[in-house]
Scaffold this motif. Structure first.
Motif, PDB file in Angstrom:
ATOM      1  N   TRP A  54       0.882  -7.392  -3.795  1.00 55.55           N
ATOM      2  CA  TRP A  54       0.233  -6.053  -3.931  1.00 55.55           C
ATOM      3  C   TRP A  54      -1.373  -6.173  -4.398  1.00 55.55           C
ATOM      4  CZ3 TRP A  54      -0.427  -1.762  -1.681  1.00 55.55           C
ATOM      5  CH2 TRP A  54      -1.349  -0.930  -2.133  1.00 55.55           C
ATOM      6  N   ILE A  97      -3.052  -7.325  -1.264  1.00 53.42           N
ATOM      7  CA  ILE A  97      -3.400  -5.985  -0.208  1.00 53.42           C
ATOM      8  C   ILE A  97      -4.351  -5.041  -0.915  1.00 53.42           C
ATOM      9  CG2 ILE A  97      -2.070  -4.084   0.676  1.00 53.42           C
ATOM     10  CD1 ILE A  97      -1.418  -6.536   1.917  1.00 53.42           C
ATOM     11  N   THR A 150      -5.218   3.847   0.804  1.00 56.56           N
ATOM     12  CA  THR A 150      -4.114   3.113   1.201  1.00 56.56           C
ATOM     13  C   THR A 150      -3.459   3.449   2.529  1.00 56.56           C
ATOM     14  OG1 THR A 150      -3.461   2.370  -1.158  1.00 56.56           O
ATOM     15  CG2 THR A 150      -1.622   2.193   0.825  1.00 56.56           C
ATOM     16  N   ALA A 200      -3.705   1.857   6.204  1.00 55.85           N
ATOM     17  CA  ALA A 200      -2.196   1.511   6.903  1.00 55.85           C
ATOM     18  C   ALA A 200      -2.313   1.851   8.229  1.00 55.85           C
ATOM     19  CB  ALA A 200      -0.839   2.171   6.178  1.00 55.85           C
ATOM     20  N   SER A 203       2.045   4.623   5.655  1.00 58.40           N
ATOM     21  CA  SER A 203       1.687   3.705   4.491  1.00 58.40           C
ATOM     22  C   SER A 203       2.901   3.322   3.600  1.00 58.40           C
ATOM     23  CB  SER A 203       0.637   4.509   3.746  1.00 58.40           C
ATOM     24  OG  SER A 203       1.399   5.933   3.135  1.00 58.40           O
ATOM     25  N   LEU A 214       3.455  -0.193   3.088  1.00 58.28           N
ATOM     26  CA  LEU A 214       2.438  -0.825   1.893  1.00 58.28           C
ATOM     27  C   LEU A 214       3.089  -0.352   0.367  1.00 58.28           C
ATOM     28  CD1 LEU A 214      -0.986  -0.383   3.432  1.00 58.28           C
ATOM     29  CD2 LEU A 214       0.549  -2.298   3.699  1.00 58.28           C
ATOM     30  N   LYS A 232       4.017  -2.603  -3.082  1.00 63.25           N
ATOM     31  CA  LYS A 232       3.378  -2.145  -4.257  1.00 63.25           C
ATOM     32  C   LYS A 232       4.331  -2.075  -5.446  1.00 63.25           C
ATOM     33  CE  LYS A 232       0.510   1.238  -6.775  1.00 63.25           C
ATOM     34  NZ  LYS A 232      -0.348   2.245  -6.697  1.00 63.25           N
ATOM     35  N   ILE A 265       4.647  -9.876   1.566  1.00 66.08           N
ATOM     36  CA  ILE A 265       3.464  -9.620   2.799  1.00 66.08           C
ATOM     37  C   ILE A 265       4.435 -10.401   3.916  1.00 66.08           C
ATOM     38  CG2 ILE A 265       1.463  -9.853   3.784  1.00 66.08           C
ATOM     39  CD1 ILE A 265       0.279  -9.850   1.006  1.00 66.08           C
TER      40      ILE A 265
END
Length: 216
Positions: free
Chosen positions: A5, A8, A19, A23, A31, A34, A38, A44
């Motif tokens: 994270w 990212i 965020t 996305a 999103s 993602l 987090k 990833i």
């Protein structure tokens, strides 16, 4: 700490997006994909890395997937890396002697960062190694500090005062006999006397914004 994270987030901040907007920009339907990274549920994937690198070809794919090498893949863009990654959040906490920290802060690396929504606009945090302000500030507790102009001090507040001769935490009181001096007051007055200090001798002045339990 979620290093996936972090990578990212570094790209999102570099791109100047939220965020959710990021996305959508890279082609995700929502999103939540993602946010699962987090929260530590997902890493990833190669597919996600491909989507990001397609939109941002200056991002190094190997770095994105593994953290190896550099965030950017060209010498020109690598110069930007020191500004965007890693992105520390919160108030930097420094371990050690307060005088050494205050006088050498630029050359020191924080031990960690304190990120609490109720504590804002502080420059640093340190651990107290004196009982002069007990019981208000117990020995070993952590204080957060905000650097201020010595000409803008408020009497009755608690400050960390740095001079050529000492660095200490005291309450500041007005000296009615001289406009050029202030009085430094200890809360533990049985063991510590009041100190008269000339204002011109103050090198740095920090307002004590909050007192925390020992987090170290």
């Amino acid at each position: 700490m979620n290093s996936c994270w972090q990578r990212i987030e570094a790209i999102i901040q570099w791109a100047g997006m939220t965020t959710h907007a990021f996305a959508l920009h890279i082609g995700l339907n929502r999103s939540e994909n993602l946010y699962r990274i987090k929260r530590g549920y997902n890493g990833i994937s190669k597919e996600l890395a491909d989507q990001i690198v397609k939109k941002y070809p200056e991002i190094d794919k190997l770095w994105l997937l593994t953290g190896e090498r550099s965030m950017f893949n060209t010498p020109k863009n690598k110069e930007l890396e020191k500004y965007v990654y890693p992105v520390p959040k919160g108030i930097p906490f420094y371990k050690g002697s307060i005088p050494e920290i205050i006088n050498n802060q630029k050359g020191l690396k924080p031990s960690f960062y304190i990120d609490l929504p109720i504590i804002k606009e502080c420059d640093l945090a340190v651990s107290v190694n004196s009982d002069a302000m007990e019981p208000l500030i117990p020995y070993g507790s952590i204080i957060t500090l905000k650097k201020i102009n010595p000409n803008l001090l408020f009497f009755g507040e608690i400050y960390l005062i740095n001079t050529p001769d000492f660095c200490m935490i005291r309450k500041i009181r007005k000296d009615y006999e001289s406009e050029e001096q202030i009085i430094l007051i200890s809360e533990n007055r049985q063991q510590y006397d009041d100190i008269l200090l000339k204002k011109k001798d103050i090198i740095n002045l920090f307002l004590v914004k909050s007192v925390l339990y020992n987090l170290t």
